[in-house]
Design a protein around this motif. Sequence first.
Motif, PDB file in Angstrom:
ATOM      1  N   ASN A  53     -49.082 -15.117-108.052  1.00 25.53           N
ATOM      2  CA  ASN A  53     -49.687 -14.428-106.904  1.00 25.53           C
ATOM      3  C   ASN A  53     -50.224 -15.393-105.850  1.00 25.53           C
ATOM      4  O   ASN A  53     -49.953 -15.244-104.656  1.00 25.53           O
ATOM      5  CB  ASN A  53     -50.837 -13.528-107.385  1.00 25.53           C
TER       6      ASN A  53
ATOM      7  N   ALA B 167     -49.622 -13.514 -97.147  1.00 23.10           N
ATOM      8  CA  ALA B 167     -49.704 -12.233 -97.841  1.00 23.10           C
ATOM      9  C   ALA B 167     -50.944 -11.466 -97.412  1.00 23.10           C
ATOM     10  O   ALA B 167     -50.942 -10.232 -97.351  1.00 23.10           O
ATOM     11  CB  ALA B 167     -49.713 -12.464 -99.350  1.00 23.10           C
ATOM     12  N   SER B 168     -51.997 -12.190 -97.065  1.00 26.28           N
ATOM     13  CA  SER B 168     -53.243 -11.536 -96.669  1.00 26.28           C
ATOM     14  C   SER B 168     -53.180 -10.950 -95.259  1.00 26.28           C
ATOM     15  O   SER B 168     -54.062 -10.196 -94.863  1.00 26.28           O
ATOM     16  CB  SER B 168     -54.397 -12.535 -96.735  1.00 26.28           C
TER      17      SER B 168
ATOM     18  N   VAL C 131     -47.442  -5.800-100.511  1.00 29.16           N
ATOM     19  CA  VAL C 131     -48.247  -6.846-101.133  1.00 29.16           C
ATOM     20  C   VAL C 131     -49.388  -6.266-101.970  1.00 29.16           C
ATOM     21  O   VAL C 131     -50.271  -7.007-102.409  1.00 29.16           O
ATOM     22  CB  VAL C 131     -48.818  -7.810-100.070  1.00 29.16           C
TER      23      VAL C 131
ATOM     24  N   LYS D  51     -54.526 -13.428-102.639  1.00 33.22           N
ATOM     25  CA  LYS D  51     -53.575 -13.680-101.555  1.00 33.22           C
ATOM     26  C   LYS D  51     -53.897 -14.978-100.801  1.00 33.22           C
ATOM     27  O   LYS D  51     -55.048 -15.293-100.554  1.00 33.22           O
ATOM     28  CB  LYS D  51     -53.569 -12.494-100.589  1.00 33.22           C
TER      29      LYS D  51
END
Length: 343
Positions: free
Chosen positions: A222, A242-243, A251, A257
Amino acid sequence: MKSLVKTNRSIANTAIKKVKFYSLSTTVIIYMLLAFSTLTSCSKDDSPITPEEEVVVNPDILPSLTLVSGSEDLFKGVVGAPGFGSLQHTVKATAPEGFVALNIYKVVDGVQSSYISFDINSPNYVDGSNTYTHNLSYIFTEIDIDKDLYFIAEVIDSNNNVETLDFAEAEVKDAMQYVETIFMETRLPAQPDNMSIAQFMQVDGLEVGGVNLNRVINEQINDKIAAVISVNEVDGIYISSASAVGNTDIVDDIQNKSNTKFKEINDETTNFNTLNIYDTFEIESLYNNASFNEHQEKMKNIGQDKLYAMKTDDNRIALFKVTYYEVINNSEVYMTMDMYITQ
């Protein structure tokens, strides 16, 4: 007759008295002169001076150190790089009072340790010589990376005089990793339940490339997801942390993240095809000197042959070129990129 004798006696007595008086006066004057002479002979100012011989002490001619060759500036080295993967410096020690020893110390992050020493018993020393020259050839290794590194030369002469010289200061980086043809894709709209789409970019040690959601979950990587390719109505097609993914739930299953930063490189003088894995300083400089777009964690305006740079959570910097970019029926996006990334 008595009167005449009396008179003569009187005259004689008077003469005697005068003689005594003058004798006494003379004596007094002589004593005074002697006293004065004694006083003046004790006077510091008027006493005769016996000149003392001056002792001339010749000061030592101190030893010296000269950097005969090698840069005096900070040397930017890369491990294994031809031409700048080592330090090449020549130091000459001169000791006019007599050469005793030349010591070389290595300093790493402020900690000094003995590196190599030479003295009059060394094989290369010429008997009677007051000079000694040393060629420092230090090859960078992984232990030097990101360290404060330099050397100190110390010369000692026969009078125990010591002179030192700081030299060969270096900043050392590792060679970069080159990754060819990283493949990423997405579909419009994004399908989070399609586990086989390579929508994610993994950066984990030497593992750099596109991965799908199935691998992300099963391999527990992750926090190693540096980028996601996605789409929304506002941004269109983009790559981001991803954030920073919005308007989609692709996601949701990714924990911890990352917060990768992206920059577009608009420097027309940069030719990606002429770079190599040893251009670590150049690529880091490209990232540092470039400006962020409107969102630090999103890379928009994707296009073929464009250059982009990114910096991951663990400070790995990458420069990549989009080598293939295709959108099919406004529903499928495919792209590949070649990348240099710090290790």
